[in-house]
Design an enzyme around this catalytic site. Sequence first.
Site, PDB file in Angstrom:
ATOM      1  N   ASP A   1      -5.022  -4.404   5.273  1.00 32.36           N
ATOM      2  CA  ASP A   1      -5.345  -5.226   4.105  1.00 32.36           C
ATOM      3  C   ASP A   1      -4.201  -6.220   3.888  1.00 32.36           C
ATOM      4  O   ASP A   1      -3.030  -5.855   3.950  1.00 32.36           O
ATOM      5  CB  ASP A   1      -5.519  -4.349   2.865  1.00 32.36           C
ATOM      6  CG  ASP A   1      -6.073  -5.125   1.672  1.00 32.36           C
ATOM      7  OD1 ASP A   1      -6.673  -6.189   1.887  1.00 32.36           O
ATOM      8  OD2 ASP A   1      -5.897  -4.656   0.532  1.00 32.36           O
TER       9      ASP A   1
ATOM     10  N   HIS B   1      -2.186  -0.611  -3.737  1.00 26.69           N
ATOM     11  CA  HIS B   1      -3.338   0.268  -3.581  1.00 26.69           C
ATOM     12  C   HIS B   1      -3.122   1.545  -4.397  1.00 26.69           C
ATOM     13  O   HIS B   1      -2.318   2.397  -4.037  1.00 26.69           O
ATOM     14  CB  HIS B   1      -3.545   0.625  -2.111  1.00 26.69           C
ATOM     15  CG  HIS B   1      -4.037  -0.527  -1.290  1.00 26.69           C
ATOM     16  ND1 HIS B   1      -3.921  -0.584   0.078  1.00 26.69           N
ATOM     17  CD2 HIS B   1      -4.667  -1.677  -1.651  1.00 26.69           C
ATOM     18  CE1 HIS B   1      -4.436  -1.709   0.523  1.00 26.69           C
ATOM     19  NE2 HIS B   1      -4.904  -2.393  -0.512  1.00 26.69           N
TER      20      HIS B   1
ATOM     21  N   SER C   1       0.856  -1.190   0.000  1.00 27.54           N
ATOM     22  CA  SER C   1       0.000   0.000   0.000  1.00 27.54           C
ATOM     23  C   SER C   1       0.889   1.235   0.000  1.00 27.54           C
ATOM     24  O   SER C   1       1.696   1.410  -0.912  1.00 27.54           O
ATOM     25  CB  SER C   1      -0.934  -0.031   1.215  1.00 27.54           C
ATOM     26  OG  SER C   1      -1.843   1.045   1.172  1.00 27.54           O
TER      27      SER C   1
END
Length: 340
Positions: free
Chosen positions: A134, A41, A14
């Site tokens: 995540d 992401h 991310s």
Amino acid sequence: MAKTVRNIITIGASAGGLSAVSKLLTKLPADLDAAVFIVIHLGKAAIVDVVLNMLGKNSALKISVPEDGTPINTGRVYLAPADSHMMLEKGHILIKQGAKENHWRPSIDVLFRTAAAAYNSCVTGIILTGLLDDGTSGMAAIKKCGGRCIVQEPDNAEFPDMPNNVLNNIEVDYRVQIEEMGYILSDLYSRNDCDAASVPDDVKLESAITLRMATSLPVTAQLGTLTPFTCPDCGGVLTQIDEPNGETRYRCFTGHVFSESFLDNQYADKTEETLWVAIRMMEERRNFINTMRKNDINKKEREERDQEILVHIERLKTIMQEVAKSRQELTKSDHKKIES
């Protein structure tokens, strides 16, 4: 003729992920006996071609953004497109606009979970730098299916939340700096010791739900316990899923999924939004009363109503400040838990 795919590497990152993934790809050899899948992401407006060029600049492996139904080939790297989930079935890739998980699409958990269900113990999951959590649930699915888990050393990560969350919930196989990952992967696949393993029923079911992008409430309820809570995104009933490692997630039957901490943040957001709406409506009513025709309401009554509303507005503002303060304290507490 394309070589039959045996080994799968899934990579999730991310914040700070573009640089970290680029560094990792430079460590992978051109003859790597695996197909590599990456979720970073990225926002909807991300220019994927630019990202591809950055990742491919020093990579010995060919990198592409797959389309729905793209066959999986060994020695290739596949990057999830912006605003779509990348999922795996045996032999090919699915690209779908399913429900977001923890408000992410593409989601690392979705890739990892479907890869584990399709390729069981032949999957190696890698979590790199990033905020929030995540990837933790997806890594747990890989572990359940006999796969291997590699996590970037948090002290080496630009943003250590994601690596720390995995380490706090899963017994990983390797906790290393990016520079060491290439050697580990080369060694793993040179031994070619991947043996087919059984996939637990819960991983099969949740992967199937993800692939279908929606399901019924009774099917979702098989994963855990129905709750009185509703999805902050769509209002659907949430099912609580308690993992053996102590992690708790909440899945809506329409497909939205939240970690416990993320759901708490979503409810806090909705509370703040509701308070702002209430304050705005009271301000509007106060302004309206002060502009009403004099023969509809006398000056004294108008002033009394104005003061009553003003008292309520100040109370709501106080509540909002208390909610914000409580949220900040909880956030600090969560970060301390992640770091410990």
